[in-house]
Design an enzyme around this catalytic site. Structure first.
Site, PDB file in Angstrom:
ATOM      1  N   SER A 183       0.845  -1.185   0.000  1.00 33.63           N
ATOM      2  CA  SER A 183       0.000   0.000   0.000  1.00 33.63           C
ATOM      3  C   SER A 183       0.890   1.248   0.000  1.00 33.63           C
ATOM      4  O   SER A 183       1.871   1.298  -0.760  1.00 33.63           O
ATOM      5  CB  SER A 183      -0.941  -0.050   1.197  1.00 33.63           C
ATOM      6  OG  SER A 183      -2.014   0.823   1.060  1.00 33.63           O
ATOM      7  N   ASP A 439      -8.131  -4.828  -6.660  1.00 26.80           N
ATOM      8  CA  ASP A 439      -7.702  -3.705  -5.823  1.00 26.80           C
ATOM      9  C   ASP A 439      -7.775  -2.392  -6.602  1.00 26.80           C
ATOM     10  O   ASP A 439      -7.071  -2.224  -7.604  1.00 26.80           O
ATOM     11  CB  ASP A 439      -6.273  -3.948  -5.339  1.00 26.80           C
ATOM     12  CG  ASP A 439      -5.739  -2.819  -4.483  1.00 26.80           C
ATOM     13  OD1 ASP A 439      -6.556  -2.020  -3.966  1.00 26.80           O
ATOM     14  OD2 ASP A 439      -4.511  -2.744  -4.323  1.00 26.80           O
ATOM     15  N   HIS A 464      -6.429  -5.958  -2.225  1.00 29.64           N
ATOM     16  CA  HIS A 464      -5.363  -5.102  -1.721  1.00 29.64           C
ATOM     17  C   HIS A 464      -4.331  -5.881  -0.893  1.00 29.64           C
ATOM     18  O   HIS A 464      -4.662  -6.464   0.144  1.00 29.64           O
ATOM     19  CB  HIS A 464      -5.996  -4.007  -0.860  1.00 29.64           C
ATOM     20  CG  HIS A 464      -5.124  -2.836  -0.585  1.00 29.64           C
ATOM     21  ND1 HIS A 464      -4.567  -2.068  -1.570  1.00 29.64           N
ATOM     22  CD2 HIS A 464      -4.722  -2.263   0.590  1.00 29.64           C
ATOM     23  CE1 HIS A 464      -3.870  -1.082  -1.030  1.00 29.64           C
ATOM     24  NE2 HIS A 464      -3.938  -1.187   0.275  1.00 29.64           N
TER      25      HIS A 464
END
Length: 503
Positions: A183, A439, A464
């Site tokens: 991320s 994602d 994700h």
């Protein structure tokens, strides 16, 4: 041959997950909490707590201002170290970088890095991001202090962690390090390799939005496409039902019929004020955004579950209300707080609570205003399934309200970030960019190989940072194959480093 010591830097496996959807979407934060609690519960009783110790390292408040350092302006950065798998004198070291939230000791115990650590006898070091969790001074949330919160300062913190760990465990500077991240911290991982190539020999950047973007319309475009994707249980009818529900909501709000919506969606207070209406539609959108981004993380509430609920009746509004009720039940709340004023009060709070769990909303909003943008909008030219009230001005309003940052200046800050790091074409080598097709953040990542040593791993049907989680018997074959490929590439880096060391 000398044994090499390796540091793998990563993020987002078991603690609070990085990168929120719409800033005003409170349900998104609740979904993150549900995901975190599920992961911790799954690990409870399995991992020994005594193997993890907590350390604090003194960091300069400003790495780039020598006068500030001379004045002794510092903060304490928290680390968790796990020696459960460590083979002294020959095992590698994995450094886990936390993103925009509180670091948990569980982060040093589990996930893909822990599996790799067990295989190679690694020491795991988890590092909390400056100005989040316990790594913040008492005045850290005040505006004057927030100027020290940036990705550049965070990378410089990692360089100091490298030095601290090397000295504490008697590691020489010749020992190669490899960074991992997911991320926002996945972007940090890639940038660490680009900006500090003398400290890390390679990087994994999972679900990393390396391209900053002010108006991130593509986020909701991917949400829409994911809701239609049959590989995860989506259907075209499901997406249409959601889109129609929000069209009805916008029409009812325009007509002033807010009472019906307040009852349908269990609002704690009336949604008469336009800003409360914005919060209301953002909360509803964030349910779907969160469940898509973390698909398969909340049992019974994934894309397949969303579409099941949205197709129960022929009334899209009633179906969306049922989905809202289910989220409320899972979150153990009796009504939804749609007050913009309450949200402003929470973000405006500058009292530091080092024991608080979860993401740091005030800090992260500062970072979006000053560096990244990332505002997920429903501007008219997109195929967004949500309310058209969620536009760019509504998302950037907080920048001016809290930080006196003009929305007109944000694109300049975003442009600088891309110029500084290279956007989605960073000039580096030995970097793996992994992304899942479900994602929404993959739109800002690297999806194809940039060169033979900057490789992309694109995983169909995954969400994700799924590749950074622990392997599971229920994992789809494409996810298992991706982890094997990533492991193989990393091991090649380590073999190359060990050969170079011998020479």
């Amino acid at each position: 041959m000398k044994w090499i010591s390796v540091v793998l830097t990563l993020v987002v496996t078991t603690h609070y997950i990085d990168l929120c959807a719409g800033i005003l979407g409170n349900h998104f934060w609740k979904i993150q909490r549900l995901v975190h609690e599920r992961r911790v519960n799954d690990l409870r009783g399995i991992l020994p707590g005594e193997s993890v110790c907590e350390l604090f390292i003194t960091q300069p408040l400003d790495h780039f201002d020598r006068l500030s350092q001379e004045a002794g302006e510092t903060f304490k950065q928290r680390l968790f170290v796990n020696d459960q798998f460590y083979e002294a004198h020959k095992g590698p070291v994995f450094l886990y970088i936390q993103g925009e939230g509180t670091l948990s000791p569980v982060s040093a115990k589990s996930g893909f890095p822990a599996e790799l650590a067990k295989t190679v006898g690694a020491l795991i070091v988890a590092a909390e991001h400056r100005f989040y969790g316990a790594s913040i001074n008492d005045d850290g949330l005040k505006l004057d202090s927030l100027r020290h919160l940036s990705s550049q300062q965070a990378l410089a913190d990692l360089a100091e962690v490298h030095s601290f760990i090397s000295q504490r465990y008697n590691l020489s500077q010749d020992h190669p390090w490899v960074s991992f991240g997911g991320s926002y911290a996945g972007a940090l991982s890639a940038w660490f390799r680009v900006k500090y190539p003398h400290l890390v020999i390679g990087a994994l950047a999972s679900s990393a939005p390396v391209r900053a973007l002010t108006n991130f319309e593509g986020y909701n475009d991917v949400v829409a496409a994911s809701l239609e994707s049959s590989i995860v249980g989506g259907t075209e009818e499901c997406m249409t039902q959601i889109q129609q529900a929000f069209i009805q909501i916008d029409a009812l709000l325009k007509l002033g019929n807010h009472t019906l919506l307040e009852g349908y969606f269990s609002s704690c207070e009336p949604v008469i004020d336009p800003l409360d209406q914005l919060t209301f539609v953002s909360n509803l959108a964030s349910i779907i955004q969160g469940l898509v981004q973390y698909n398969n993380e909340v049992p019974g509430l994934d894309i397949d579950g969303i579409c099941g609920i949205m197709q129960v009746t022929s009334d899209p509004l009633r179906n969306l209300a049922s989905l809202n009720t289910q989220i409320m039940k899972n979150s153990n709340i009796s009504c939804v707080n749609n007050s913009y004023a309450e949200m402003v009060k929470m973000i405006g709070n500058t009292t530091v609570d080092r024991n608080a769990e979860g993401p740091g909303m005030r800090q992260w909003i500062w970072q979006t205003c000053t560096q990244f943008g990332y505002y997920q909008t429903c501007d008219a030219k997109t195929n967004c399934p949500f309310s058209r009230l969620i536009d760019l001005p509504s998302q950037t309003k907080l920048c001016s309200d809290f930080f006196s940052i003009s929305p007109q200046d944000i694109p300049k800050f975003v442009s600088f970030t891309n110029e500084y790091y290279g956007g989605d074409t960073p000039h580096g080598n030995k970097i793996i960019f992994s992304n899942g097709s479900i994602d929404p953040w993959h739109k800002l990542g690297v999806l194809t190989d940039l060169n033979p040593s900057e490789q992309a791993v694109f995983i169909k049907g995954t969400a994700h940072c799924n590749d950074l989680r622990s392997s599971n018997s229920k994992d789809p074959p494409q996810l298992t194959a991706a982890r094997k490929k990533i492991s193989s590439i990393i091991m090649d880096w380590l073999k190359e480093a060990s050969v170079s060391e011998v020479i």
